[in-house]
Design an enzyme around this catalytic site. Structure first.
Site, PDB file in Angstrom:
ATOM      1  N   GLY A 133       0.852  -1.203   0.001  1.00 57.98           N
ATOM      2  CA  GLY A 133      -0.010   0.008   0.025  1.00 57.98           C
ATOM      3  C   GLY A 133       1.031   1.284   0.005  1.00 57.98           C
ATOM      4  O   GLY A 133       2.001   1.291   0.649  1.00 57.98           O
ATOM      5  N   ARG A 170       0.569  -5.124  -4.893  1.00 59.57           N
ATOM      6  CA  ARG A 170       0.661  -6.059  -3.564  1.00 59.57           C
ATOM      7  C   ARG A 170       1.154  -7.499  -4.182  1.00 59.57           C
ATOM      8  O   ARG A 170       0.867  -8.381  -3.372  1.00 59.57           O
ATOM      9  CB  ARG A 170      -0.429  -6.080  -2.586  1.00 59.57           C
ATOM     10  CG  ARG A 170      -1.118  -4.698  -2.162  1.00 59.57           C
ATOM     11  CD  ARG A 170      -2.115  -5.013  -1.136  1.00 59.57           C
ATOM     12  NE  ARG A 170      -2.465  -3.935  -0.446  1.00 59.57           N
ATOM     13  CZ  ARG A 170      -1.612  -3.280   0.619  1.00 59.57           C
ATOM     14  NH1 ARG A 170      -0.647  -3.858   1.250  1.00 59.57           N
ATOM     15  NH2 ARG A 170      -2.254  -2.267   1.292  1.00 59.57           N
ATOM     16  N   ASP A 171       1.641  -7.740  -5.246  1.00 64.68           N
ATOM     17  CA  ASP A 171       1.932  -8.842  -5.662  1.00 64.68           C
ATOM     18  C   ASP A 171       2.909  -9.701  -4.753  1.00 64.68           C
ATOM     19  O   ASP A 171       3.824  -9.176  -4.124  1.00 64.68           O
ATOM     20  CB  ASP A 171       2.395  -9.009  -7.103  1.00 64.68           C
ATOM     21  CG  ASP A 171       1.168  -8.898  -8.129  1.00 64.68           C
ATOM     22  OD1 ASP A 171       0.283  -9.587  -7.901  1.00 64.68           O
ATOM     23  OD2 ASP A 171       1.456  -8.155  -9.144  1.00 64.68           O
ATOM     24  N   GLY A 177       5.417  -5.383   5.657  1.00 67.21           N
ATOM     25  CA  GLY A 177       5.824  -6.747   5.883  1.00 67.21           C
ATOM     26  C   GLY A 177       5.767  -7.610   4.633  1.00 67.21           C
ATOM     27  O   GLY A 177       6.686  -8.377   4.501  1.00 67.21           O
ATOM     28  N   GLY A 178       4.892  -7.307   3.552  1.00 62.86           N
ATOM     29  CA  GLY A 178       4.860  -8.342   2.511  1.00 62.86           C
ATOM     30  C   GLY A 178       5.863  -8.210   1.722  1.00 62.86           C
ATOM     31  O   GLY A 178       6.434  -9.072   1.264  1.00 62.86           O
ATOM     32  N   ASP A 227       0.918   1.913   9.039  1.00 64.10           N
ATOM     33  CA  ASP A 227       0.479   0.998  10.050  1.00 64.10           C
ATOM     34  C   ASP A 227       1.364   0.806  11.033  1.00 64.10           C
ATOM     35  O   ASP A 227       1.228   0.232  12.435  1.00 64.10           O
ATOM     36  CB  ASP A 227       0.208  -0.653   9.573  1.00 64.10           C
ATOM     37  CG  ASP A 227      -0.969  -0.632   8.444  1.00 64.10           C
ATOM     38  OD1 ASP A 227      -1.601   0.720   8.203  1.00 64.10           O
ATOM     39  OD2 ASP A 227      -0.902  -1.322   7.754  1.00 64.10           O
ATOM     40  N   ARG A 270     -23.951  13.166  20.084  1.00 61.17           N
ATOM     41  CA  ARG A 270     -24.038  12.018  19.371  1.00 61.17           C
ATOM     42  C   ARG A 270     -22.725  11.339  19.838  1.00 61.17           C
ATOM     43  O   ARG A 270     -21.692  11.893  20.435  1.00 61.17           O
ATOM     44  CB  ARG A 270     -24.048  12.130  18.072  1.00 61.17           C
ATOM     45  CG  ARG A 270     -25.141  12.480  17.173  1.00 61.17           C
ATOM     46  CD  ARG A 270     -24.866  12.544  15.773  1.00 61.17           C
ATOM     47  NE  ARG A 270     -26.195  12.807  15.097  1.00 61.17           N
ATOM     48  CZ  ARG A 270     -26.123  13.412  13.910  1.00 61.17           C
ATOM     49  NH1 ARG A 270     -25.427  13.714  13.420  1.00 61.17           N
ATOM     50  NH2 ARG A 270     -27.534  13.574  13.538  1.00 61.17           N
ATOM     51  N   GLY A 320      -4.825   0.643   9.652  1.00 63.13           N
ATOM     52  CA  GLY A 320      -3.753  -0.007  10.334  1.00 63.13           C
ATOM     53  C   GLY A 320      -3.523  -1.480  10.400  1.00 63.13           C
ATOM     54  O   GLY A 320      -2.999  -2.030  11.059  1.00 63.13           O
ATOM     55  N   HIS A 321      -4.602  -2.153   9.563  1.00 64.42           N
ATOM     56  CA  HIS A 321      -4.712  -3.606   9.469  1.00 64.42           C
ATOM     57  C   HIS A 321      -4.891  -4.112  10.779  1.00 64.42           C
ATOM     58  O   HIS A 321      -5.549  -3.776  11.816  1.00 64.42           O
ATOM     59  CB  HIS A 321      -3.299  -3.896   8.723  1.00 64.42           C
ATOM     60  CG  HIS A 321      -3.538  -5.507   7.903  1.00 64.42           C
ATOM     61  ND1 HIS A 321      -2.416  -6.262   8.046  1.00 64.42           N
ATOM     62  CD2 HIS A 321      -4.396  -5.998   7.566  1.00 64.42           C
ATOM     63  CE1 HIS A 321      -3.085  -7.454   7.462  1.00 64.42           C
ATOM     64  NE2 HIS A 321      -4.151  -7.190   7.036  1.00 64.42           N
TER      65      HIS A 321
HETATM   66  O1  F6P Z   1      -1.005  -1.270   5.017  1.00 62.47           O
HETATM   67  C1  F6P Z   1      -1.431  -0.153   4.814  1.00 62.47           C
HETATM   68  C2  F6P Z   1      -3.131  -0.319   4.613  1.00 62.47           C
HETATM   69  O2  F6P Z   1      -3.582   0.930   4.362  1.00 62.47           O
HETATM   70  C3  F6P Z   1      -3.617  -0.631   5.855  1.00 62.47           C
HETATM   71  O3  F6P Z   1      -3.928   0.113   7.031  1.00 62.47           O
HETATM   72  C4  F6P Z   1      -5.082  -1.211   5.261  1.00 62.47           C
HETATM   73  O4  F6P Z   1      -5.627  -2.383   5.899  1.00 62.47           O
HETATM   74  C5  F6P Z   1      -4.595  -1.921   4.007  1.00 62.47           C
HETATM   75  O5  F6P Z   1      -3.521  -0.962   3.694  1.00 62.47           O
HETATM   76  C6  F6P Z   1      -5.694  -1.366   2.789  1.00 62.47           C
HETATM   77  O6  F6P Z   1      -5.067  -2.108   1.600  1.00 62.47           O
HETATM   78  P1  F6P Z   1      -5.552  -1.877   0.261  1.00 62.47           P
HETATM   79  O7  F6P Z   1      -4.721  -0.746  -0.212  1.00 62.47           O
HETATM   80  O8  F6P Z   1      -5.156  -2.980  -0.602  1.00 62.47           O
HETATM   81  O9  F6P Z   1      -7.026  -1.652   0.371  1.00 62.47           O
END
Ligand code: F6P
Length: 377
Positions: free
Chosen positions: A16, A78-79, A115-116, A139, A174, A182-183
């Protein structure tokens, strides 16, 4: 005829996007070209372009004027290099990349990612390529580094959003739940929640109960504050969902056969699917528990877009410059970690496959509790 540069280095951005990517590309390039007489090429769209050998020269002109720009001039994807989609199949493209690396006369590759990307970097390094990695993600969940660029900018954006919902929550009496990215890590929500003064902060590392959250909101009402702001991480779960999710993850880990693994992964995906939109479910539950109208604001991709803040530009520049120095010295197999005000090369093997979550006794958690913020537990 142009003289052959001392070394030829490739760079790519993967995963990302994250504010500061262009600042990092610029720092690597300016240091590599200006100080080490190296040539830099940029692969398009992360691992996708590396596999397809799609690249562009990154010279002084290409690197000029990009410091302040969000996103990545190279594109990203993201490959996974060992599982590339080819004709409806998943193919290991590491040997292809290794061959192209030789044919292109590359001396090294610099992967900027999270991480990936660490796992991709490890696979390429294991296949004999010279690889360095730079840590980026909003994240802040990369193991082995104090922080990653993108996190500071995203924290600013999420903090401003939490600031802003306060006045409308107050005016309408409200509850406003602000969902932060943040995954599976709570760093971004915790940082922005503290800085923005959220009344409740919910993160994946600390499972919550609706009762505890409602208790906090009701106590505020009793004190005359008939509104509340809840910062909720996209990966936060209540105690019941956490138990289901952890059990499904354990099944995946315990699977012994390919069929067993497929079935366990399908079950995990189902559990994750049923737990989507948890912020909306929580809003409804809080509305009936407290009698206050509830609304949800999902910050989403706003947190990743736009100009990097000064702290991210600075971090990206200093670790980018160090990466170019390491490449020039022929030192590979590392992630350039941020360590205090300096940097530290950390072996890729210590990063790949690991995630940095918020320790439940972390200083930020303690500080949040001390100022009266509820963590929902
Ligand atoms: O890893 C960064 C991030 O923005 C996370 O916070 C989120 O969960 C994810 O990427 C969203 O992924 P994508 O861009 O594939 O929708």
């Amino acid at each position: 005829m142009a003289s052959r540069k001392s070394k030829r280095i490739g760079i790519l951005t993967a995963g990302g996007d994250s504010p500061g990517l262009n600042a990092a590309i610029r720092a690597v390039g300016k240091t590599a070209i200006g100080h080490h007489d190296m040539e830099l090429i940029g692969f398009r769209d992360g691992i996708t372009g590396l596999v397809a050998n799609r690249h562009v020269p990154l010279d002084g002109r290409a690197l000029s004027g990009i410091l302040t720009i969000g996103g990545t001039i190279l594109g990203t994807s993201r490959d996974k290099v060992h599982k590339m989609p080819v004709d409806d199949e998943s193919v290991d493209m590491v040997p292809t990349v290794a061959r192209q690396y030789e044919e292109e006369g590359l001396d090294g590759l610099i992967l900027i990612g999270g991480g990936g990307t660490a796992k991709n970097a490890m696979r390429l390094a294991d296949a004999g390529m010279n690889v360095l990695m730079l840590p980026k993600t909003i994240d802040n969940d990369i193991a082995g580094t104090d922080t990653s660029f993108g996190f500071a900018t995203a924290t600013e954006i999420a903090t401003e959003a939490i600031d802003r919902v306060h006045s409308t929550a107050h005016s309408h009496h409200r509850i406003i739940l602000t969902e932060v990215m943040g995954h599976n890590a709570g760093w971004l929500t915790l940082a922005a929640g503290i800085a923005g003064g959220a009344d409740v902060i919910l993160i994946p590392e600390i499972p919550y109960t609706v009762e505890k959250v409602a208790e906090m909101i009701t106590a505020r009402m009793d004190r005359g504050s008939s509104f509340s702001v809840v910062a909720v991480a996209e990966g936060a779960r209540d105690v019941h969902d956490t138990a289901d999710y952890e059990a499904a993850r354990l099944l995946v880990k315990a699977a012994k056969t390919p069929e067993g693994s497929r079935a366990a992964k399908a079950h995990l995906a189902h559990v994750e699917d049923t737990q989507r939109e948890h912020s909306f479910r929580l809003a409804r539950a809080l509305e009936s528990a407290t009698g206050l109208e509830s609304r949800v604001t999902i910050l989403g991709y706003v947190q990743r877009g736009g100009t990097p803040c000064a702290a991210d530009r600075l971090l990206a520049t200093r670790i980018g410059a160090v990466a170019a120095d390491l490449a020039a010295a022929g030192e590979y197999g590392y992630m350039v970690a941020a360590r205090g005000e300096g940097t530290e090369p950390v072996p890729l093997a210590e990063v790949a496959g690991k995630v940095k979550l918020v320790p439940t006794d972390h200083d930020w958690v303690t500080a949040a509790r001390k100022v009266g913020t509820s963590l929902g537990d």
